[in-house]
Design an enzyme around this catalytic site. Structure first.
Site, PDB file in Angstrom:
ATOM      1  N   GLY A  21     -11.196 -22.582 -28.768  1.00  0.00           N
ATOM      2  CA  GLY A  21     -11.328 -21.156 -29.050  1.00  0.00           C
ATOM      3  C   GLY A  21     -11.290 -20.366 -27.763  1.00  0.00           C
ATOM      4  O   GLY A  21     -11.323 -20.938 -26.674  1.00  0.00           O
ATOM      5  N   ARG A  22     -11.190 -19.057 -27.901  1.00  0.00           N
ATOM      6  CA  ARG A  22     -11.208 -18.222 -26.703  1.00  0.00           C
ATOM      7  C   ARG A  22     -11.919 -16.923 -26.979  1.00  0.00           C
ATOM      8  O   ARG A  22     -11.901 -16.407 -28.083  1.00  0.00           O
ATOM      9  CB  ARG A  22      -9.798 -17.978 -26.182  1.00  0.00           C
ATOM     10  CG  ARG A  22      -8.806 -17.471 -27.230  1.00  0.00           C
ATOM     11  CD  ARG A  22      -7.477 -17.137 -26.589  1.00  0.00           C
ATOM     12  NE  ARG A  22      -6.845 -18.298 -25.977  1.00  0.00           N
ATOM     13  CZ  ARG A  22      -6.093 -18.235 -24.875  1.00  0.00           C
ATOM     14  NH1 ARG A  22      -5.904 -17.096 -24.257  1.00  0.00           N
ATOM     15  NH2 ARG A  22      -5.542 -19.330 -24.391  1.00  0.00           N
ATOM     16  N   GLY A  23     -12.584 -16.423 -25.958  1.00  0.00           N
ATOM     17  CA  GLY A  23     -13.236 -15.135 -26.061  1.00  0.00           C
ATOM     18  C   GLY A  23     -12.588 -14.200 -25.055  1.00  0.00           C
ATOM     19  O   GLY A  23     -11.461 -14.427 -24.625  1.00  0.00           O
ATOM     20  N   GLY A  24     -13.320 -13.180 -24.673  1.00  0.00           N
ATOM     21  CA  GLY A  24     -12.764 -12.178 -23.774  1.00  0.00           C
ATOM     22  C   GLY A  24     -12.644 -12.645 -22.344  1.00  0.00           C
ATOM     23  O   GLY A  24     -11.871 -12.079 -21.569  1.00  0.00           O
ATOM     24  N   MET A  25     -13.416 -13.635 -21.956  1.00  0.00           N
ATOM     25  CA  MET A  25     -13.389 -13.992 -20.537  1.00  0.00           C
ATOM     26  C   MET A  25     -13.293 -15.487 -20.289  1.00  0.00           C
ATOM     27  O   MET A  25     -13.484 -15.929 -19.172  1.00  0.00           O
ATOM     28  CB  MET A  25     -14.630 -13.430 -19.848  1.00  0.00           C
ATOM     29  CG  MET A  25     -15.926 -13.807 -20.517  1.00  0.00           C
ATOM     30  SD  MET A  25     -17.291 -13.004 -19.657  1.00  0.00           S
ATOM     31  CE  MET A  25     -18.622 -14.072 -20.152  1.00  0.00           C
ATOM     32  N   VAL A  32     -12.102 -22.110 -24.241  1.00  0.00           N
ATOM     33  CA  VAL A  32     -12.881 -23.342 -24.397  1.00  0.00           C
ATOM     34  C   VAL A  32     -11.958 -24.429 -24.932  1.00  0.00           C
ATOM     35  O   VAL A  32     -11.217 -24.208 -25.898  1.00  0.00           O
ATOM     36  CB  VAL A  32     -14.073 -23.121 -25.360  1.00  0.00           C
ATOM     37  CG1 VAL A  32     -14.878 -24.398 -25.525  1.00  0.00           C
ATOM     38  CG2 VAL A  32     -14.973 -21.996 -24.849  1.00  0.00           C
ATOM     39  N   LYS A  48     -15.285 -25.226 -20.641  1.00  0.00           N
ATOM     40  CA  LYS A  48     -15.048 -23.784 -20.683  1.00  0.00           C
ATOM     41  C   LYS A  48     -14.475 -23.346 -19.357  1.00  0.00           C
ATOM     42  O   LYS A  48     -15.086 -23.565 -18.306  1.00  0.00           O
ATOM     43  CB  LYS A  48     -16.380 -23.087 -20.954  1.00  0.00           C
ATOM     44  CG  LYS A  48     -16.269 -21.603 -20.965  1.00  0.00           C
ATOM     45  CD  LYS A  48     -17.483 -20.988 -21.603  1.00  0.00           C
ATOM     46  CE  LYS A  48     -17.133 -19.584 -22.045  1.00  0.00           C
ATOM     47  NZ  LYS A  48     -18.010 -19.052 -23.032  1.00  0.00           N
ATOM     48  N   ASP A 105     -26.596 -11.945 -24.151  1.00  0.00           N
ATOM     49  CA  ASP A 105     -25.381 -11.840 -24.966  1.00  0.00           C
ATOM     50  C   ASP A 105     -25.533 -12.623 -26.273  1.00  0.00           C
ATOM     51  O   ASP A 105     -24.652 -13.388 -26.649  1.00  0.00           O
ATOM     52  CB  ASP A 105     -24.177 -12.340 -24.161  1.00  0.00           C
ATOM     53  CG  ASP A 105     -22.850 -11.895 -24.763  1.00  0.00           C
ATOM     54  OD1 ASP A 105     -22.839 -10.940 -25.572  1.00  0.00           O
ATOM     55  OD2 ASP A 105     -21.817 -12.508 -24.434  1.00  0.00           O
TER      56      ASP A 105
HETATM   57  N1  LIG Z   1     -19.931 -26.426 -26.752  1.00  0.00           N
HETATM   58  C1  LIG Z   1     -19.007 -26.074 -27.646  1.00  0.00           C
HETATM   59  N2  LIG Z   1     -18.590 -26.953 -28.583  1.00  0.00           N
HETATM   60  C2  LIG Z   1     -17.667 -26.588 -29.504  1.00  0.00           C
HETATM   61  N3  LIG Z   1     -17.089 -25.372 -29.569  1.00  0.00           N
HETATM   62  C3  LIG Z   1     -17.460 -24.451 -28.674  1.00  0.00           C
HETATM   63  C4  LIG Z   1     -18.426 -24.742 -27.671  1.00  0.00           C
HETATM   64  N4  LIG Z   1     -18.601 -23.622 -26.912  1.00  0.00           N
HETATM   65  C5  LIG Z   1     -17.775 -22.695 -27.427  1.00  0.00           C
HETATM   66  N5  LIG Z   1     -17.080 -23.169 -28.480  1.00  0.00           N
HETATM   67  C6  LIG Z   1     -16.089 -22.449 -29.292  1.00  0.00           C
HETATM   68  O1  LIG Z   1     -15.228 -21.704 -28.464  1.00  0.00           O
HETATM   69  C7  LIG Z   1     -15.166 -20.349 -28.891  1.00  0.00           C
HETATM   70  C8  LIG Z   1     -14.868 -19.450 -27.710  1.00  0.00           C
HETATM   71  O2  LIG Z   1     -15.998 -19.347 -26.907  1.00  0.00           O
HETATM   72  P1  LIG Z   1     -16.174 -18.144 -25.874  1.00  0.00           P
HETATM   73  O3  LIG Z   1     -17.575 -18.226 -25.357  1.00  0.00           O
HETATM   74  O4  LIG Z   1     -15.075 -18.189 -24.884  1.00  0.00           O
HETATM   75  O5  LIG Z   1     -15.958 -16.844 -26.748  1.00  0.00           O
HETATM   76  P2  LIG Z   1     -16.945 -15.917 -27.549  1.00  0.00           P
HETATM   77  O6  LIG Z   1     -18.373 -16.324 -27.293  1.00  0.00           O
HETATM   78  O7  LIG Z   1     -16.498 -15.897 -28.966  1.00  0.00           O
HETATM   79  O8  LIG Z   1     -16.640 -14.507 -26.932  1.00  0.00           O
HETATM   80  P3  LIG Z   1     -17.041 -13.889 -25.505  1.00  0.00           P
HETATM   81  O9  LIG Z   1     -15.982 -14.230 -24.527  1.00  0.00           O
HETATM   82  O10 LIG Z   1     -17.104 -12.426 -25.755  1.00  0.00           O
HETATM   83  O11 LIG Z   1     -18.356 -14.502 -25.106  1.00  0.00           O
HETATM   84  C9  LIG Z   1     -16.544 -20.135 -29.535  1.00  0.00           C
HETATM   85  O12 LIG Z   1     -16.571 -19.093 -30.435  1.00  0.00           O
HETATM   86  C10 LIG Z   1     -16.789 -21.467 -30.222  1.00  0.00           C
HETATM   87  O13 LIG Z   1     -16.213 -21.499 -31.498  1.00  0.00           O
HETATM   88 MG   LIG Z   2     -19.294 -17.396 -26.035  1.00  0.00          MG
END
Ligand SMILES: Nc1ncnc2c1ncn2[C@@H]1O[C@H](COP(=O)(O)OP(=O)(O)OP(=O)(O)O)[C@@H](O)[C@H]1O
Ligand SMILES: [Mg+2]
Length: 326
Positions: free
Chosen positions: A30-34, A37, A52, A146
């Site tokens: 998955g990916r978020g704003g910054m 993963v 990450k 957060d």
């Molecule tokens: N330890 C982990 N095990 C499995 N999946 C994970 C783990 N950490 C994160 N993820 C998955 O990766 C996604 C992306 O995480 P990320 O923290 O980059 O984005 P976010 O939290 O949705 O947004 P933001 O960047 O605004 O924090 C998560 O929503 C989750 O589904």
């Molecule tokens: Mg996150």
């Protein structure tokens, strides 16, 4: 996502199969704003991890780097069943990375998008686990900053009494408190403002009670399907967090007693001093307030004309014993 937030190695799919630090990238989760993963293989210990990779612009921000190294160290030192264990945090090729336990399942964002509002018992179980993680962090002087559904990972629990196991992740990884004042700068990504506490917005010092506020917003959403404040644009949303009262939750969940509204008024108080002192206190108050509603079906069942049900039938192997005794 602006181009400079792309990872330097190129498109995400090109990272699959590549070795980064001591990890082999297997697939994007998955990916978020910054950050992005990935599921990856720890080559030294031959185990699956979540890797990450933070956007390169963050590695160039000195304040972020300092806090990243400090907070990932503190987060790694907290051993708590509801906090994702961090295995390693480091830097390679100008890229900050964190290796942590891979949690199979989905995050709470996905769960709510798929299922909508949750029944009270499930919402309560999830809230209690996040609360426990946050209070443990606060005991280590670590404020999450957060708390939001995307940072709550929901895995399968151990048994029917514990249907889900919840992990909180991303301690101190928010950019919000660093750059809120500049959040309208073109292309700057701040992330969701749905859960941000008033004192974070106004730049006042934050402590664990900002997490109480965000947890309040998250629990409100698990019960209603939407966070307490919804506005057309970011400015209006920030204003609402700071000055508008949250709508009573029972307007959307008339099945819950009105006492629940008072609990959310306290959790979402504009000044930290007026909130619950801990996340556990919030969840305990919520469960107490909701208790009458949850007792109703049993009371109704017991109040009927039929006699209350007797003891259950003994298992087959025990029948001879019971016959003798009877
Ligand atoms: N330890 C982990 N095990 C499995 N999946 C994970 C783990 N950490 C994160 N993820 C998955 O990766 C996604 C992306 O995480 P990320 O923290 O980059 O984005 P976010 O939290 O949705 O947004 P933001 O960047 O605004 O924090 C998560 O929503 C989750 O589904
Ligand atoms: Mg996150």
């Amino acid at each position: 996502m602006p181009a400079d937030r792309e990872l330097p190695q190129g498109r995400p799919s090109e990272l699959v199969g590549r070795r980064i630090a001591g990890y082999r990238v297997e697939r994007e989760i998955g990916r978020g704003g910054m950050a992005v993963v990935y599921r990856a293989r720890d080559l030294r210990l031959d185990r699956t991890v979540a890797l990450k990779l933070l956007a390169p612009e963050l590695a160039r921000n000195d304040l972020f780097r300092q806090r990243f190294s400090h907070e990932s160290r503190v987060a790694a030192a907290i051993d708590h069943p509801n906090i994702v264990p961090v295995f390693e945090a480091g830097e390679t090729e100008g890229l900050l990375y964190i290796a942590m336990r891979y949690v199979p399942g989905q995050d709470l964002r996905v769960l709510l998008d798929r299922q909508g509002p949750l029944p009270f018992p499930a919402a309560g179980r999830i809230a209690a686990q996040i609360a426990s993680a946050l209070d443990a962090a606060h005991a280590h002087e670590l404020v999450h900053r957060d708390v939001k559904p995307g940072n709550v990972l929901v895995a399968e629990g151990t048994d029917s009494d514990h249907p889900e196991h919840v992990y909180l992740t991303d301690f101190g990884l928010t950019k919000k408190s660093l750059s809120l004042t500049g959040f309208t700068t073109a292309g700057q990504f701040v992330g969701t403002l749905d859960y941000v506490a008033p004192e974070q917005i106004s730049g006042r010092p934050v402590d664990g009670r900002c997490d109480v506020y965000s947890l309040g917003c998250v629990v409100f959403e698990t019960l209603t399907g939407a966070p307490p404040f919804r506005r057309e644009d970011d400015m209006a949303l920030l204003w609402a967090h700071q000055y508008d009262p949250a709508p009573p939750l029972t307007e959307q969940r008339p099945d819950l007693p009105e006492a629940v509204d008072e609990v959310f008024r306290t959790a979402l108080a504009k000044t930290p001093e007026d909130r619950f002192a801990s996340c556990a206190q919030f969840v305990a108050a919520l469960r107490t307030a909701a208790a009458p509603a949850r007792r109703t079906p049993t009371q109704v069942a017991g109040a009927g004309p039929q006699a209350p049900p007797g003891p259950p039938e003994p298992p087959g192997w025990a029948r001879p014993v019971f016959r003798r005794a009877g």
